[in-house]
Design an enzyme around this catalytic site. Structure first.
Site, mmCIF file in Angstrom:
data_model
loop_
_atom_site.group_PDB
_atom_site.id
_atom_site.type_symbol
_atom_site.label_atom_id
_atom_site.label_comp_id
_atom_site.label_asym_id
_atom_site.label_seq_id
_atom_site.Cartn_x
_atom_site.Cartn_y
_atom_site.Cartn_z
ATOM 1 N N HIS A 59 -4.726 -64.367 103.750
ATOM 2 C CA HIS A 59 -3.545 -63.727 103.161
ATOM 3 C C HIS A 59 -2.358 -63.640 104.134
ATOM 4 O O HIS A 59 -1.288 -64.178 103.844
ATOM 5 C CB HIS A 59 -3.927 -62.376 102.563
ATOM 6 C CG HIS A 59 -2.761 -61.524 102.212
ATOM 7 N ND1 HIS A 59 -1.861 -61.856 101.227
ATOM 8 C CD2 HIS A 59 -2.314 -60.350 102.744
ATOM 9 C CE1 HIS A 59 -0.916 -60.930 101.170
ATOM 10 N NE2 HIS A 59 -1.165 -60.010 102.077
ATOM 11 N N GLU A 106 -2.112 -50.927 108.436
ATOM 12 C CA GLU A 106 -2.581 -50.299 107.191
ATOM 13 C C GLU A 106 -4.082 -50.481 106.963
ATOM 14 O O GLU A 106 -4.766 -49.568 106.510
ATOM 15 C CB GLU A 106 -1.804 -50.892 106.007
ATOM 16 C CG GLU A 106 -2.051 -50.171 104.701
ATOM 17 C CD GLU A 106 -1.096 -50.651 103.605
ATOM 18 O OE1 GLU A 106 0.118 -50.685 103.856
ATOM 19 O OE2 GLU A 106 -1.582 -51.010 102.526
ATOM 20 N N ASP A 107 -4.602 -51.653 107.284
ATOM 21 C CA ASP A 107 -5.972 -51.987 106.873
ATOM 22 C C ASP A 107 -6.983 -52.153 108.003
ATOM 23 O O ASP A 107 -8.149 -52.454 107.740
ATOM 24 C CB ASP A 107 -5.966 -53.288 106.048
ATOM 25 C CG ASP A 107 -5.253 -53.119 104.716
ATOM 26 O OD1 ASP A 107 -5.170 -51.981 104.232
ATOM 27 O OD2 ASP A 107 -4.774 -54.122 104.175
ATOM 28 N N ASP A 113 4.949 -61.193 100.923
ATOM 29 C CA ASP A 113 3.652 -60.532 100.707
ATOM 30 C C ASP A 113 3.345 -60.453 99.211
ATOM 31 O O ASP A 113 2.267 -60.821 98.740
ATOM 32 C CB ASP A 113 3.714 -59.136 101.338
ATOM 33 C CG ASP A 113 2.433 -58.341 101.185
ATOM 34 O OD1 ASP A 113 1.339 -58.942 101.153
ATOM 35 O OD2 ASP A 113 2.534 -57.100 101.119
ATOM 36 N N HIS A 141 1.178 -58.029 109.244
ATOM 37 C CA HIS A 141 1.728 -57.007 108.347
ATOM 38 C C HIS A 141 0.692 -56.025 107.791
ATOM 39 O O HIS A 141 1.038 -54.910 107.440
ATOM 40 C CB HIS A 141 2.551 -57.639 107.216
ATOM 41 C CG HIS A 141 1.763 -58.198 106.078
ATOM 42 N ND1 HIS A 141 1.283 -59.483 106.062
ATOM 43 C CD2 HIS A 141 1.350 -57.639 104.913
ATOM 44 C CE1 HIS A 141 0.627 -59.699 104.940
ATOM 45 N NE2 HIS A 141 0.641 -58.595 104.218
ATOM 46 N N ASP A 142 -0.575 -56.421 107.719
ATOM 47 C CA ASP A 142 -1.589 -55.493 107.198
ATOM 48 C C ASP A 142 -2.485 -54.896 108.290
ATOM 49 O O ASP A 142 -3.463 -54.211 107.979
ATOM 50 C CB ASP A 142 -2.475 -56.213 106.165
ATOM 51 C CG ASP A 142 -1.803 -56.314 104.794
ATOM 52 O OD1 ASP A 142 -1.009 -55.414 104.458
ATOM 53 O OD2 ASP A 142 -2.075 -57.287 104.069
HETATM 54 ZN ZN ZN Z 1 -0.293 -58.106 102.440
#
Ligand code: ZN
Length: 183
Positions: A36, A66-67, A123, A62-63
């Protein structure tokens, strides 16, 4: 030691791969998660013509806040404040309930920096394409279309920064309609 743009890009790809190594997408084939962010960076670089290395590295990363267990401070130390700042801007507050988070993405869209808008639109484009190519195994058409409509709302206040990128998003949205709304 100052890294060249390519060195920075390779380091960001490697860091993201390491951080996401145990994660999978929720499609039938359990596609590795790292596909991704790699796709998001590639959309920006090779479809939208974005050359800013900070934006491209932020796309790869980018994630990660957050993840994964990566932190803003860690990204600042590894990649500098500019890249870390873009990643921070596109990071949701995961302590909020889902509905509130989704509304917040719409409400905060207009205020984001140009760099963050680039990452966000790419995204959402990558996610819409995945809804057709590798849909989450337990989502019905209604949920898929609901996600697409929400994505369009998030993108709306960001329009006007890159016509090419917006056209790519619109195409991905049209493909969802063609795939799931049979007339
Ligand atoms: Zn994403």
């Amino acid at each position: 030691v100052t890294k060249t743009d390519l060195q920075l890009f390779a380091a960001a790809a490697s860091f993201a791969a390491q951080q996401h190594r145990r994660q999978r997408r929720s499609d039938k084939a359990k596609t590795p998660y790292i596909n991704h962010p790699l796709t998001v960076a590639n959309i920006l670089a090779n479809e939208a013509g974005v050359e800013d290395v900070h934006v491209l590295c932020a796309a790869l990363l980018h994630d990660t806040i957050e993840d994964t267990d990566a932190t803003f401070e860690q990204l600042v130390a590894l990649f500098g404040p500019e890249i870390a700042g873009i990643v921070q801007e596109v990071t949701d507050d995961t302590s909020l309930p889902t509905a509130e988070r989704k509304q917040k993405q719409i409400d905060s869209a207009a205020k984001k920096s140009g760099s963050a808008k680039f990452v966000k639109i790419a995204d959402k484009t990558a996610n819409l394409r995945d809804l057709v190519a590798i849909p989450p195994h337990n989502w019905g058409a209604e949920r898929l279309i609901g996600y697409a409509n929400w994505s369009k709302q998030v993108i709306a206040p960001m329009r006007g920064i890159n016509p090419k990128l917006e056209a790519i998003f619109d195409q991905a949205f049209a493909d969802i309609e063609n795939a799931y709304i049979k007339s």
